[in-house]
Design a protein around this motif. Sequence first.
Motif, PDB file in Angstrom:
ATOM      1  N   GLU A   8     -19.859  12.236 -90.813  1.00 22.74           N
ATOM      2  CA  GLU A   8     -21.122  12.501 -91.524  1.00 22.74           C
ATOM      3  C   GLU A   8     -22.310  12.347 -90.580  1.00 22.74           C
ATOM      4  OE1 GLU A   8     -23.805  10.486 -95.071  1.00 22.74           O
ATOM      5  OE2 GLU A   8     -21.611  10.306 -95.156  1.00 22.74           O
ATOM      6  N   GLN A  11     -22.475  15.329 -88.114  1.00 26.64           N
ATOM      7  CA  GLN A  11     -22.923  16.560 -88.764  1.00 26.64           C
ATOM      8  C   GLN A  11     -24.410  16.506 -89.110  1.00 26.64           C
ATOM      9  OE1 GLN A  11     -20.201  17.589 -91.952  1.00 26.64           O
ATOM     10  NE2 GLN A  11     -18.488  17.867 -90.533  1.00 26.64           N
ATOM     11  N   ASP A  12     -24.942  15.314 -89.349  1.00 27.07           N
ATOM     12  CA  ASP A  12     -26.384  15.180 -89.536  1.00 27.07           C
ATOM     13  C   ASP A  12     -27.127  15.539 -88.247  1.00 27.07           C
ATOM     14  OD1 ASP A  12     -28.807  13.994 -91.139  1.00 27.07           O
ATOM     15  OD2 ASP A  12     -28.855  13.014 -89.180  1.00 27.07           O
ATOM     16  N   HIS A  14     -26.061  17.525 -86.044  1.00 26.06           N
ATOM     17  CA  HIS A  14     -25.902  18.970 -85.867  1.00 26.06           C
ATOM     18  C   HIS A  14     -26.920  19.749 -86.701  1.00 26.06           C
ATOM     19  CE1 HIS A  14     -23.366  22.384 -84.509  1.00 26.06           C
ATOM     20  NE2 HIS A  14     -23.868  22.953 -85.593  1.00 26.06           N
ATOM     21  N   ARG A  15     -27.207  19.245 -87.903  1.00 25.28           N
ATOM     22  CA  ARG A  15     -28.189  19.924 -88.764  1.00 25.28           C
ATOM     23  C   ARG A  15     -29.598  19.884 -88.189  1.00 25.28           C
ATOM     24  NH1 ARG A  15     -25.454  16.873 -92.727  1.00 25.28           N
ATOM     25  NH2 ARG A  15     -24.110  18.160 -94.056  1.00 25.28           N
ATOM     26  N   ASP A  81     -21.816  24.040 -94.140  1.00 28.30           N
ATOM     27  CA  ASP A  81     -22.896  23.259 -94.746  1.00 28.30           C
ATOM     28  C   ASP A  81     -23.740  22.516 -93.714  1.00 28.30           C
ATOM     29  OD1 ASP A  81     -22.188  24.105 -97.253  1.00 28.30           O
ATOM     30  OD2 ASP A  81     -21.062  22.293 -97.778  1.00 28.30           O
ATOM     31  N   HIS A  82     -23.141  22.113 -92.600  1.00 25.15           N
ATOM     32  CA  HIS A  82     -23.913  21.338 -91.626  1.00 25.15           C
ATOM     33  C   HIS A  82     -24.499  22.214 -90.506  1.00 25.15           C
ATOM     34  CE1 HIS A  82     -19.821  21.314 -89.827  1.00 25.15           C
ATOM     35  NE2 HIS A  82     -20.438  21.212 -88.659  1.00 25.15           N
TER      36      HIS A  82
END
Length: 375
Positions: A8, A11-12, A14-15, A81-82
């Motif tokens: 998680e 991926q944050d 990455h966003r 999503d990310h």
Amino acid sequence: MTPTDWKEFRQDLHRHPELSRKEKRTHQKIEDKLRSFRPDELITVAKTGLIAIFKGKEEGDRIMLRTDMDALPIQEVNTFDHRSQKDGVSHKCGHDGHATIMLAVAEWLSENRPEKGEVWLLFQPAEEIGWGAAAVLAEEVFRKVEIDHVFALHNIPGAPMHQLIVKDGAFTPSVTSPLLFFKGRTSHAAEPEKGNNPAEAIAQTLEQSLSLALNDPTSENMVVVTPVYMQMGEKAYGTSAGEGELHLTVRTWSNELLQDACAKIEKVAKEKAEDHKLGLEIRYTESFAGNENDPVSVEKVRTTARILGLDLYEKPEPFKWGEDFGLFTQRFRGCMFGLGSGRDTPALHNPDYDFPDELIPTGRDLFKTLIQQCL
């Protein structure tokens, strides 16, 4: 302490990618997480970088593990999503994953401080532009101490997942980008003889620069010369151009060979500028020192692979991409190694690349084992 969901967290990152020297949110996210792991010291370096220091009970060797954290000016095409929420910027080299691995090491160190010695975790900014390592090493903290061992990893798409890739000596090349600016004089397009058009000088310089290349990774005399940008004049069809520029990248297996190749390119450019009565300015950008792995440090990585039961690949020649970790191995005994991120993973810097989250525990365990060997 509740274990962190590192997937998680990665991926944050990455966003919310950030370009070199602009990693402000990334810095804050990493700093907040590091503080929760109670390092003995937490130091900001190179404005957006961080060093977390975990000290043992007794004095001993000092090991530094380095990771990177910047993104690239590439538009992401993935739709998961990310995916990146910033137009034209994305993590296409896996620095989001590399940084997350190092935070996972910090989490482990918070509960497993070394008996002796120190562990320094360096979160380095601006690797992609070849600025960050030099900026970090210029900090006062590195004028006070010496590092006994330094290690870094890079994920390698195309290699089997979790494979460990090692090489003695040169691991990545010396790289720089010469920028050649030719200054002449415009004239009417019907009367080019009354001006100084840089077209021939640019064309001849490019042709002769490319003739210097020996694009053979198996040769110790490899020289790769790549044209990356050219511009001349304006879209004004009644005007003969009066200025232009040629940008190249040059890479070799040694700093000495790189200097020699660039000197030859400069000589050609100066001769052609003089032949065509042009002014010439030469600048360099995005320079990366060659990364020379220390054999003792490489052997520690080999031992780590055996301890963890990982597939070990001895790479016969260096990778051809630049990496500013070379500045660290010029100064300290150390090693960069590769970690396979899957045969079917898109290549680094491709718009559809994404770091595989299953590498996070593998990377953490590699660094944990290296710490245990060195300290």
